[in-house]
Design an enzyme around this catalytic site. Structure first.
Site, short mmCIF file in Angstrom:
data_model
loop_
_atom_site.label_atom_id
_atom_site.label_comp_id
_atom_site.label_asym_id
_atom_site.label_seq_id
_atom_site.Cartn_x
_atom_site.Cartn_y
_atom_site.Cartn_z
N HIS A 134 0.84 -1.20 0.00
CA HIS A 134 0.00 0.00 0.00
C HIS A 134 0.87 1.25 0.00
CE1 HIS A 134 -3.92 1.93 1.67
NE2 HIS A 134 -3.17 2.85 1.08
N LEU A 162 2.70 6.38 -5.34
CA LEU A 162 3.88 6.86 -6.08
C LEU A 162 3.58 8.15 -6.85
CD1 LEU A 162 5.45 3.52 -7.36
CD2 LEU A 162 6.01 4.81 -5.30
N ARG A 163 2.31 8.54 -6.92
CA ARG A 163 1.86 9.83 -7.44
C ARG A 163 2.02 10.04 -8.94
NH1 ARG A 163 -1.21 10.51 -3.15
NH2 ARG A 163 -0.17 11.25 -1.27
N ASN A 176 -4.94 6.32 -7.13
CA ASN A 176 -5.43 7.71 -7.14
C ASN A 176 -4.42 8.65 -7.78
OD1 ASN A 176 -3.72 7.34 -4.95
ND2 ASN A 176 -4.85 8.71 -3.58
N HIS A 226 -10.77 0.65 1.54
CA HIS A 226 -10.51 1.83 2.39
C HIS A 226 -11.83 2.10 3.11
CE1 HIS A 226 -9.21 6.20 3.00
NE2 HIS A 226 -10.50 6.25 3.19
N HIS A 237 -5.25 -0.26 6.05
CA HIS A 237 -4.88 0.60 7.20
C HIS A 237 -5.87 0.58 8.38
CE1 HIS A 237 -7.42 3.18 4.76
NE2 HIS A 237 -6.44 3.53 3.96
N ASP A 278 1.51 2.85 3.59
CA ASP A 278 0.64 3.95 3.14
C ASP A 278 1.48 5.19 2.84
OD1 ASP A 278 -1.57 5.32 2.29
OD2 ASP A 278 -2.61 5.33 4.21
#
Lengths: 430, 313
Positions: A62, A65-66, A96, A181, A234, A307
């Site tokens: 999890h 890396l954007r 995302n 999530h 998480h 995360d």
């Protein structure tokens, strides 16, 4: 590259191995594991691992890396360098991005970019719903064939229960792990931190634990009813740990992860409006930290994920309510586990390694997380006694958003070997 | 001087001594306010800027008059019609104001912690004029000043704070200030508007208003924002006033000479009945007068930072 790792304590939980021996790596593959190896040939790089632990490369199931879309926060290069510094050889990145990982093109872009860089194996996680909008299922079959190892709308919950049911059923056909999530947005009600004394003291809107637990409970029940599996991302509260524990006892196919911040920090860290203590789910209380540790110890919590959530400084250096959620995690995760779980007697070092390599690999169906002859050599070497002070300015990640700056931790990563190539050598990225 | 502090961000982080020294100084300021010529040279040559990101009538005017009475140069910035509307960050806006030679920056912001973010980044003294749900220290100081003026003391008094505690920065600052000075604070209101963990702040929590009022020396009601009803925090204004409003009958649970206070503006017929607002026990208008005196005192004391204390040996 030929590498001989000499005299280390080799811990491979999946193969029940904990012994002082040698590993010989050739052409990227583990070619031999045994004592007093003395391979013939020139140009063999010898790593003296005496007094150190040699383990399967860590697997983070999890992270963010954007790239594509948010390269000002992090990109695949800086992110995988950061992963390597933390001993991670395989990471699963959340969808995302912009565009969202909900189509084959983005999956292939990420995989090929990561392969060309070679700092870590990168496994994209696809979206559950198109555009992460929570309305229609993404093309899960196509995503699977493009290379995703799981699906998640991470950062956003799948609020519609019916859609979540369809996602679990549909994904199970393709053997794709669904990562949930858990957050009931109506209960979150624009909250910014855990609800309790600290939120009252700071005048910040609180988020009740029930916001997480309601959806953990929902997803367990849907998985149970549809005879599918689900992975809870998480986990941060005692209630969530209890729900997963009870479900496992009933035989529900549920797994879950937690993150280092949920066993090292509480909402007290928010005092002074510290935006590096703002994350989602929020930091909870001492009792929750205790429950997370209990869950790790008794096996309720299968995996420790980072995360890793890098942000630009301007997104944290602002009013608390509008600050971005999340912290960077790659470069501190293992040391936090050693310092706060192993050294405090919560987990053995073997259990910690298992929860940071073999277990997450198994949940995602990756053939990673153990040391097998004739398999790619993904290895981490570290010294559990080596103490150091965390310095965020030295992070390889573009994100410096860590609440651990200045903390003294034990167990720095000395070597990271990815596919038989040394990428971190004596603590320095090559 | 407030222990040589640069800023006043809240009452949670200042000592009882500091609070007393502000109250003491405010007595002098109140005397000045009673004169025909209210002009004093306390802040002559200093610049005071109010930066308000939320609407305000009384707090802003109170600060502005306080600074003008003390001969400061004062300027006002409202969030709309400024660089704020152009998307400038709070930090950049504050640094710009600071760079123009501002000595005192008075800030109101809808987000808790906003002045705490700014204070370490600017040379100016920052006074928190209300941040989100966190604190409103000068309001609490004027409330405490008013109570002390009427009752002669704070220690041992029982102060009931009723209404929307959850969203109230006034309640939080009063709780910190009053408990530091030895008062007993009781809070009451609908359970949807009482935040978690209140007891750990050293107050007693009651689920009904009348229980909180029993034998109180002071009854302070908080403004209920009527839009909270739409968020489902209470069913209707009618029901709120019936169960949680204070009228003459409910006020009888408090001591006969209990003070009636409100930070304003009052929703007549909701938090208090009109007869209570206008009744003999009400000191609501005196709170407003005292607000100017207290703000003069705070600005004066902060402006004296770094100067020799004439009382020291």
């Amino acid at each position: 590259m030929k590498i001989l790792i000499k005299g280390g304590r080799i811990i491979d939980p999946r193969n029940n191995m904990d012994t002082v021996t040698d590993i010989y790596i050739e052409k990227g593959i583990i070619s031999e594991i045994g004592t007093d190896l003395d391979p013939e040939g020139l140009e063999i790089e010898v790593i003296d691992a005496r007094g150190k632990i040699v383990a399967p490369g860590l697997v983070d199931m999890h992270c963010h890396l954007r790239e594509p879309g948010f390269e000002y926060k992090e990109d695949i290069e800086s992110g995988t360098k950061s992963a390597a510094m933390g001993g991670f050889t395989s990471v699963a990145c959340m969808p995302n991005t912009n565009p969202v990982i909900d189509n084959a093109a983005v999956v292939k872009y990420i995989v090929s970019k990561a392969e060309s860089l070679g700092y870590a194996n990168v496994y994209p996680i696809g979206a559950i719903s198109k555009g992460l909008k929570g309305e229609e299922l993404a093309e899960i079959g196509e995503l699977k064939f493009a290379g995703v190892v799981g699906i998640s709308d991470d950062g956003r919950p799948v609020s519609k229960s019916g859609l979540m049911r369809r996602a679990l059923e549909y994904a199970s056909m393709f053997d794709v792990t669904v990562i949930s999530h858990c957050e009931d947005m109506d209960l979150v009600n624009d909250g910014h931190m855990n609800e309790g004394y600290m939120s009252t003291y700071l005048g910040l809107r609180g988020i009740t634990r029930a916001a997480e637990e309601v959806m953990v409970s929902r997803d367990i029940l849907i998985a149970e009813a549809t005879k599918t599996g689900v992975h809870i991302a998480h986990v941060s509260t005692r209630g969530s740990v209890d729900l997963v524990r009870q479900a496992k006892k009933r035989g529900v196919r549920v797994t879950c992860e937690t993150c280092p911040h949920y066993f090292t920090l509480t909402d007290k860290a928010v005092d002074g409006f510290n935006t590096n203590a703002k994350m989602n789910p929020p930091l909870r209380t001492d009792d929750d930290v205790e429950a997370i540790k209990e869950g790790l110890a008794d096996g309720t919590i299968d995996a420790i994920a980072t995360d890793h959530a890098p942000h630009h400084i301007d997104e944290k250096n602002c009013e608390f309510a509008i600050a971005a959620n999340g912290i960077v995690g790659f470069e501190t995760a293992l040391s936090l586990g050693i310092t706060y779980l192993v050294n405090e007697g919560v987990l053995s070092i073997n259990q910690l390694i298992e929860k940071m390599s073999a277990n997450p690999a198994d949940i995602l169906g990756l053939n990673k997380g153990s040391l097998m002859v004739n398999r790619p050599a993904d290895i981490v070497i570290f010294d559990t006694d080596e103490e150091y002070t965390v310095n965020v300015s030295g992070f390889e990640s573009k994100g410096k958003n860590s609440p651990y700056d200045g903390w003294k931790l034990k167990g720095r990563v000395q070597y990271t070997i990815v596919n038989g190539r040394i990428v971190v050598n004596q603590g320095i990225l090559l | 001087m407030l222990g040589n502090k640069k800023d006043l961000l809240g009452l949670k982080d200042i000592s009882a001594e500091d609070i007393k020294s502000i109250l003491h100084n405010a007595e002098t300021m109140k005397y000045i306010l009673s004169q025909k010529n209210k002009k004093t040279p306390h802040l002559q040559g200093r610049s005071v800027v109010t930066l308000f990101y939320e609407n305000s009538t009384r707090t802003r005017l109170s600060f502005e008059l306080a600074s003008k009475y003390m001969s400061a140069n004062s300027a006002n910035i409202a969030a709309s019609g400024s660089s704020v509307a152009k998307g400038e960050t709070l930090i950049d806006t504050a640094k710009t104001i600071d760079a123009m030679g501002t000595d005192i920056l008075i800030m109101r912001h809808s987000m808790s912690g906003a002045p705490h973010l700014i204070a370490p980044l600017v040379k100016a003294s920052v006074i928190n004029a209300g941040d989100g749900m966190n604190e409103h220290p000068t309001q609490a100081l004027l409330d405490i000043f008013t109570i002390r003026e009427k009752k002669g003391r704070i220690e041992g008094l029982k102060v009931a704070i009723v209404g929307d505690i959850y969203h109230s920065r006034v309640a939080r600052s009063n709780i910190y200030g009053l408990t530091k000075l030895g008062a007993e604070v009781c809070v009451g209101g609908p359970s949807t508007l009482i935040p978690e963990g209140m007891e750990q702040m050293g107050v007693k929590v009651f689920k009904s208003v009348h229980e909180a009022l029993i034998d109180a020396d002071v009854v302070m009601a908080l403004r209920i924002q009527l839009e909270r009803q739409k968020k489902g925090l209470f069913p209707s204004v009618r029901e709120y006033s019936r169960f949680f409003g204070v009228d003459e009958k409910r006020l009888k649970f408090a001591k006969p000479d209990a003070l009636v206070m409100h930070p304003g503006p009052v929703n007549r017929g909701v938090e208090f009945s009109s007869s209570v607002v206008d009744g003999d026990q009400s000191v609501i208008n005196e709170q407003v007068t005292n607000g100017v005196a207290v703000r003069m005192a705070v600005m004066y004391l902060l402006s004296r930072r770094g100067q020799v204390n004439e009382n020291s040996n």
